[in-house]
Write a protein that holds these residues in place. Structure first.
Motif, short mmCIF file in Angstrom:
data_model
loop_
_atom_site.label_atom_id
_atom_site.label_comp_id
_atom_site.label_asym_id
_atom_site.label_seq_id
_atom_site.Cartn_x
_atom_site.Cartn_y
_atom_site.Cartn_z
N PRO A 1 0.73 -1.24 -0.06
CA PRO A 1 -0.06 0.02 -0.14
C PRO A 1 0.93 1.32 -0.03
O PRO A 1 0.23 2.38 -0.12
CB PRO A 1 -0.70 -0.11 1.22
CG PRO A 1 -0.03 -0.95 2.18
CD PRO A 1 0.65 -1.89 1.31
N GLN A 2 2.10 0.98 0.34
CA GLN A 2 2.88 2.51 0.32
C GLN A 2 3.52 2.55 -1.20
O GLN A 2 3.83 1.49 -1.97
CB GLN A 2 4.19 2.04 1.29
CG GLN A 2 3.62 1.88 2.72
CD GLN A 2 3.41 0.41 2.94
OE1 GLN A 2 3.45 -0.41 2.14
NE2 GLN A 2 3.48 0.28 4.30
N PHE A 3 4.24 3.74 -1.38
CA PHE A 3 4.76 3.78 -2.60
C PHE A 3 6.27 3.22 -2.34
O PHE A 3 6.78 3.12 -1.21
CB PHE A 3 5.25 5.36 -2.99
CG PHE A 3 3.98 5.93 -3.43
CD1 PHE A 3 3.24 5.37 -4.44
CD2 PHE A 3 3.65 7.47 -2.98
CE1 PHE A 3 2.08 6.34 -4.94
CE2 PHE A 3 2.50 7.64 -3.24
CZ PHE A 3 1.80 7.24 -4.36
N VAL A 4 6.96 2.41 -3.45
CA VAL A 4 8.10 2.04 -3.31
C VAL A 4 9.03 2.80 -4.23
O VAL A 4 8.78 2.86 -5.55
CB VAL A 4 8.17 0.48 -4.20
CG1 VAL A 4 9.49 -0.02 -3.77
CG2 VAL A 4 7.33 -0.47 -2.99
N VAL A 5 10.21 3.30 -3.53
CA VAL A 5 11.21 4.25 -4.25
C VAL A 5 12.46 3.23 -4.38
O VAL A 5 12.88 2.61 -3.55
CB VAL A 5 11.49 5.32 -3.48
CG1 VAL A 5 12.64 6.21 -4.10
CG2 VAL A 5 10.26 6.15 -3.12
N THR A 6 12.99 3.07 -5.39
CA THR A 6 14.13 2.39 -5.72
C THR A 6 15.38 3.06 -6.07
O THR A 6 15.10 4.00 -6.85
CB THR A 6 13.70 1.42 -6.85
OG1 THR A 6 12.66 0.30 -6.63
CG2 THR A 6 15.03 0.34 -7.23
N ARG A 7 16.39 2.87 -5.31
CA ARG A 7 17.59 3.67 -5.63
C ARG A 7 18.41 2.53 -6.61
O ARG A 7 18.95 1.61 -5.98
CB ARG A 7 18.20 3.63 -4.39
CG ARG A 7 19.80 4.42 -4.32
CD ARG A 7 20.61 4.12 -3.03
NE ARG A 7 21.64 4.55 -2.88
CZ ARG A 7 22.86 3.84 -2.94
NH1 ARG A 7 22.67 2.76 -3.34
NH2 ARG A 7 24.06 4.43 -2.96
N VAL A 8 18.84 3.18 -7.90
CA VAL A 8 19.36 2.51 -8.67
C VAL A 8 20.94 2.91 -8.73
O VAL A 8 21.20 4.06 -9.68
CB VAL A 8 18.64 2.44 -10.17
CG1 VAL A 8 19.59 1.35 -11.04
CG2 VAL A 8 17.21 1.92 -10.04
N HIS A 9 21.94 2.40 -8.22
CA HIS A 9 23.23 3.21 -8.15
C HIS A 9 24.07 2.59 -9.17
O HIS A 9 25.35 3.08 -9.30
CB HIS A 9 23.77 2.84 -6.72
CG HIS A 9 24.27 1.37 -6.47
ND1 HIS A 9 23.44 0.39 -5.97
CD2 HIS A 9 25.16 0.65 -6.87
CE1 HIS A 9 23.86 -0.78 -6.09
NE2 HIS A 9 25.29 -0.49 -6.39
N GLY A 10 23.72 1.53 -9.89
CA GLY A 10 24.57 0.94 -10.89
C GLY A 10 24.11 0.17 -12.11
O GLY A 10 22.63 0.45 -12.00
#
Length: 260
Positions: free
Chosen positions: A106-115
Motif C-alpha cells: 500500500p506504500q509507494f516503493v522508491v528504488t535507488r539504482v546506483h549501478g
C-alpha cells in the motif's frame, strides 16, 4: 550515509531492513554482482510484504548493497543447475513474488539504482513506483541472448514503459543508457553521482512519508489497475522460462556467459 551498519556479505548474500521516521528501507546484496538466487528472491519478497504491513511505514525504499551493479538479474549458477521444468518454474516464480509484493504494497516503493541493471533487475525497477538512478545506471534485458526471454518481468516492464519500449529492450538485448531509461519512464530521475542520488532518494522518501497513507494506497491501486490477474499470468510466464532453460541452446549459452 547508509542507515545500515557495515556487514560482511556471506556467500549467499543478505536482505536487511531498517525502519525510521516512516521510511522502511530494504537492502539486498549478493557477492556476485548482486545477482538473485532463489533464496534471496524469496527472502526479498517476504521482506517487502512484511515491511509493507508494518504500521509506521509510510514509504518503502528498495536498494542494493555495494558500489558495483545495482543487480545482475538471475543467478547464472542456479540457472545452470536447473534439472526439470518444475524446478525451473519455481526459480522464475521468485521474480514474480518480488514484483507482486512491490505492486501490492500500500506504500509507494522508491528504488535507488546506483549501478547497472540486467534481466530480472529491470523488472524490479519497473515494479517500483518511483525509481531514481545515477547516469551510469544502464539497463538491459539479456534473457533472449541466453536462450530464454523476459517473460516473467515482461508484463510489469510493458506496463511501466509501454509495448514499444519493452519490445526494443527485449528484442535488442543490449544496454540502454540511463537517459534512454529516463526518457521512456523506467527511471523517474537521473543524477550525476551517488551523493546526489542519495540526497534525492532521501528527499523523495521524506516527501512521500508525509502524504496521507489512505490517499497513497488508493493511488497505488489506480496506478496498478489491471494487474489483478497477475498471479496466474506470472506463473504461466515462469513456466515458459522454466521450460526453455532446459534446452541445449540455453544451457550452452549460460555456460558461455558464466565463463566470461
Amino acid at each position: 550515509m547508509s542507515p545500515f551498519p557495515p556487514i560482511e556479505s556471506g556467500p549467499d548474500g543478505y536482505v536487511r531492513t531498517h525502519v525510521s521516521a516512516g521510511v522502511g528501507r530494504i537492502e539486498f546484496h549478493h557477492p556476485k554482482s548482486n545477482s538473485l538466487p532463489s533464496a534471496v528472491l524469496q527472502e526479498l519478497a517476504a521482506t517487502v510484504t512484511a515491511v509493507s504491513r508494518t504500521p509506521d511505514v509510510r514509504v518503502i525504499v528498495l536498494q542494493s548493497g555495494g558500489s558495483g551493479p545495482f543487480c545482475a538479474g538471475a543467478s547464472f549458477d542456479e540457472l545452470a543447475a536447473i534439472e526439470d521444468r518444475k524446478q525451473g518454474q519455481r526459480f522464475f516464480s521468485g521474480f514474480a513474488g518480488v514484483i507482486l509484493a512491490m505492486i501490492r504494497a500500500p506504500q509507494f516503493v522508491v528504488t535507488r539504482v546506483h549501478g547497472k541493471a540486467a534481466g530480472g533487475a529491470v523488472g524490479l525497477i519497473a515494479a517500483s513506483d518511483f525509481a531514481i538512478a545515477v547516469d551510469k545506471a544502464s539497463a538491459k534485458l539479456s534473457e533472449l541472448a541466453v536462450g530464454i526471454g523476459p517473460f516473467v518481468v515482461g508484463p510489469v516492464i510493458e506496463k511501466k514503459i509501454g509495448l514499444a519500449g519493452f519490445s526494443q529492450m527485449a528484442v535488442d538485448a543490449d544496454w540502454r543508457d540511463a537517459a534512454w531509461c529516463e526518457r521512456h519512464g523506467l527511471y523517474a530521475e537521473v543524477h550525476a553521482d551517488v551523493a546526489t542520488l542519495d540526497a534525492a532518494v532521501e528527499a523523495k522518501a521524506r516527501q512521500l512519508a508525509a502524504f496521507n497513507p489512505e490517499a497513497v494506497a488508493r493511488l497505488k491501486q489506480v496506478c496498478w489497475a489491471g494487474t489483478e490477474g497477475w498471479e496466474a499470468l506470472l506463473t504461466e510466464r515462469a513456466a515458459m522460462s522454466g521450460t526453455l532453460v532446459l534446452s541445449d541452446f540455453t544451457r550452452e549459452a549460460i555456460q558461455r556467459f558464466k565463463t566470461r
